[in-house]
Design a protein around this motif. Sequence first.
Motif, PDB file in Angstrom:
ATOM      1  N   TYR A   1       0.826  -1.210   0.000  1.00  0.00           N
ATOM      2  CA  TYR A   1       0.000   0.000   0.000  1.00  0.00           C
ATOM      3  C   TYR A   1       0.862   1.263   0.000  1.00  0.00           C
ATOM      4  O   TYR A   1       0.650   2.179  -0.779  1.00  0.00           O
ATOM      5  CB  TYR A   1      -0.923   0.005   1.217  1.00  0.00           C
ATOM      6  N   VAL A   2       1.851   1.268   0.872  1.00  0.00           N
ATOM      7  CA  VAL A   2       2.720   2.447   0.965  1.00  0.00           C
ATOM      8  C   VAL A   2       3.486   2.647  -0.341  1.00  0.00           C
ATOM      9  O   VAL A   2       3.522   3.746  -0.893  1.00  0.00           O
ATOM     10  CB  VAL A   2       3.695   2.325   2.153  1.00  0.00           C
ATOM     11  N   LEU A   3       4.087   1.569  -0.848  1.00  0.00           N
ATOM     12  CA  LEU A   3       4.836   1.692  -2.097  1.00  0.00           C
ATOM     13  C   LEU A   3       3.921   2.052  -3.254  1.00  0.00           C
ATOM     14  O   LEU A   3       4.284   2.848  -4.118  1.00  0.00           O
ATOM     15  CB  LEU A   3       5.583   0.387  -2.392  1.00  0.00           C
TER      16      LEU A   3
ATOM     17  N   ARG B   1       3.022   5.752  -3.197  1.00  0.00           N
ATOM     18  CA  ARG B   1       4.109   6.607  -3.661  1.00  0.00           C
ATOM     19  C   ARG B   1       4.299   6.529  -5.167  1.00  0.00           C
ATOM     20  O   ARG B   1       4.707   7.481  -5.794  1.00  0.00           O
ATOM     21  CB  ARG B   1       5.412   6.232  -2.967  1.00  0.00           C
ATOM     22  N   ALA B   2       4.013   5.364  -5.741  1.00  0.00           N
ATOM     23  CA  ALA B   2       4.214   5.168  -7.173  1.00  0.00           C
ATOM     24  C   ALA B   2       3.025   5.664  -7.984  1.00  0.00           C
ATOM     25  O   ALA B   2       3.076   5.676  -9.200  1.00  0.00           O
ATOM     26  CB  ALA B   2       4.466   3.692  -7.456  1.00  0.00           C
ATOM     27  N   GLY B   3       1.946   6.010  -7.325  1.00  0.00           N
ATOM     28  CA  GLY B   3       0.776   6.510  -8.023  1.00  0.00           C
ATOM     29  C   GLY B   3      -0.371   5.518  -8.008  1.00  0.00           C
ATOM     30  O   GLY B   3      -0.231   4.364  -7.603  1.00  0.00           O
ATOM     31  N   ARG B   4      -1.489   6.006  -8.441  1.00  0.00           N
ATOM     32  CA  ARG B   4      -2.724   5.223  -8.391  1.00  0.00           C
ATOM     33  C   ARG B   4      -2.649   3.964  -9.260  1.00  0.00           C
ATOM     34  O   ARG B   4      -3.126   2.905  -8.861  1.00  0.00           O
ATOM     35  CB  ARG B   4      -3.891   6.105  -8.847  1.00  0.00           C
ATOM     36  N   GLU B   5      -2.054   4.068 -10.436  1.00  0.00           N
ATOM     37  CA  GLU B   5      -1.974   2.914 -11.336  1.00  0.00           C
ATOM     38  C   GLU B   5      -1.176   1.768 -10.700  1.00  0.00           C
ATOM     39  O   GLU B   5      -1.579   0.614 -10.747  1.00  0.00           O
ATOM     40  CB  GLU B   5      -1.336   3.315 -12.660  1.00  0.00           C
ATOM     41  N   ARG B   6      -0.055   2.096 -10.115  1.00  0.00           N
ATOM     42  CA  ARG B   6       0.774   1.084  -9.454  1.00  0.00           C
ATOM     43  C   ARG B   6       0.029   0.495  -8.253  1.00  0.00           C
ATOM     44  O   ARG B   6       0.079  -0.706  -8.006  1.00  0.00           O
ATOM     45  CB  ARG B   6       2.099   1.708  -9.014  1.00  0.00           C
ATOM     46  N   TYR B   7      -0.673   1.335  -7.520  1.00  0.00           N
ATOM     47  CA  TYR B   7      -1.462   0.871  -6.386  1.00  0.00           C
ATOM     48  C   TYR B   7      -2.499  -0.154  -6.846  1.00  0.00           C
ATOM     49  O   TYR B   7      -2.673  -1.205  -6.222  1.00  0.00           O
ATOM     50  CB  TYR B   7      -2.151   2.050  -5.695  1.00  0.00           C
ATOM     51  N   GLU B   8      -3.199   0.147  -7.921  1.00  0.00           N
ATOM     52  CA  GLU B   8      -4.209  -0.765  -8.449  1.00  0.00           C
ATOM     53  C   GLU B   8      -3.577  -2.085  -8.896  1.00  0.00           C
ATOM     54  O   GLU B   8      -4.154  -3.150  -8.712  1.00  0.00           O
ATOM     55  CB  GLU B   8      -4.972  -0.120  -9.605  1.00  0.00           C
ATOM     56  N   GLN B   9      -2.390  -2.015  -9.474  1.00  0.00           N
ATOM     57  CA  GLN B   9      -1.691  -3.226  -9.904  1.00  0.00           C
ATOM     58  C   GLN B   9      -1.347  -4.101  -8.682  1.00  0.00           C
ATOM     59  O   GLN B   9      -1.582  -5.307  -8.695  1.00  0.00           O
ATOM     60  CB  GLN B   9      -0.416  -2.860 -10.659  1.00  0.00           C
ATOM     61  N   ILE B  10      -0.815  -3.509  -7.645  1.00  0.00           N
ATOM     62  CA  ILE B  10      -0.466  -4.250  -6.430  1.00  0.00           C
ATOM     63  C   ILE B  10      -1.724  -4.831  -5.801  1.00  0.00           C
ATOM     64  O   ILE B  10      -1.734  -5.970  -5.332  1.00  0.00           O
ATOM     65  CB  ILE B  10       0.289  -3.341  -5.440  1.00  0.00           C
ATOM     66  N   LYS B  11      -2.806  -4.073  -5.819  1.00  0.00           N
ATOM     67  CA  LYS B  11      -4.069  -4.538  -5.272  1.00  0.00           C
ATOM     68  C   LYS B  11      -4.576  -5.766  -6.039  1.00  0.00           C
ATOM     69  O   LYS B  11      -5.034  -6.740  -5.424  1.00  0.00           O
ATOM     70  CB  LYS B  11      -5.090  -3.398  -5.348  1.00  0.00           C
TER      71      LYS B  11
ATOM     72  N   TRP C   1      -2.730  -7.941  -7.724  1.00  0.00           N
ATOM     73  CA  TRP C   1      -1.829  -9.054  -7.390  1.00  0.00           C
ATOM     74  C   TRP C   1      -2.189  -9.650  -6.035  1.00  0.00           C
ATOM     75  O   TRP C   1      -2.212 -10.856  -5.859  1.00  0.00           O
ATOM     76  CB  TRP C   1      -0.381  -8.607  -7.366  1.00  0.00           C
ATOM     77  N   THR C   2      -2.450  -8.787  -5.075  1.00  0.00           N
ATOM     78  CA  THR C   2      -2.794  -9.241  -3.732  1.00  0.00           C
ATOM     79  C   THR C   2      -4.099 -10.027  -3.744  1.00  0.00           C
ATOM     80  O   THR C   2      -4.192 -11.095  -3.134  1.00  0.00           O
ATOM     81  CB  THR C   2      -2.912  -8.048  -2.776  1.00  0.00           C
ATOM     82  N   THR C   3      -5.083  -9.514  -4.456  1.00  0.00           N
ATOM     83  CA  THR C   3      -6.372 -10.195  -4.548  1.00  0.00           C
ATOM     84  C   THR C   3      -6.211 -11.567  -5.189  1.00  0.00           C
ATOM     85  O   THR C   3      -6.766 -12.559  -4.716  1.00  0.00           O
ATOM     86  CB  THR C   3      -7.370  -9.350  -5.349  1.00  0.00           C
ATOM     87  N   ARG C   4      -5.423 -11.637  -6.264  1.00  0.00           N
ATOM     88  CA  ARG C   4      -5.188 -12.919  -6.925  1.00  0.00           C
ATOM     89  C   ARG C   4      -4.492 -13.906  -5.986  1.00  0.00           C
ATOM     90  O   ARG C   4      -4.822 -15.080  -5.958  1.00  0.00           O
ATOM     91  CB  ARG C   4      -4.347 -12.735  -8.190  1.00  0.00           C
ATOM     92  N   ALA C   5      -3.524 -13.410  -5.221  1.00  0.00           N
ATOM     93  CA  ALA C   5      -2.784 -14.283  -4.306  1.00  0.00           C
ATOM     94  C   ALA C   5      -3.710 -14.812  -3.211  1.00  0.00           C
ATOM     95  O   ALA C   5      -3.694 -16.001  -2.901  1.00  0.00           O
ATOM     96  CB  ALA C   5      -1.611 -13.535  -3.691  1.00  0.00           C
TER      97      ALA C   5
END
Length: 57
Positions: free
Chosen positions: A12-14, A17-27, A29-33
């Motif tokens: 979430y923190v990273l 900082r990287a912006g909304r698009e990166r946040y959505e990508q991490i989200k 990945w987390t959901t898939r995991a």
Amino acid sequence: MFRFLAGVGLGYVLGSRAGRERYEQIKRWTTRAVDHPAVQGAAGFVQAKVSEKLHLS
């Protein structure tokens, strides 16, 4: 479980900082995991073991 939550917090923190698009990508990945059958199986196993230990005490 603690490691997973720490990873989510770090993501979430990273992501913030990287912006909304990166946040959505991490989200995503987390959901898939979390939804992965292997993770679900492991979580069920751990939950059963913890429940078993609590009832034996």
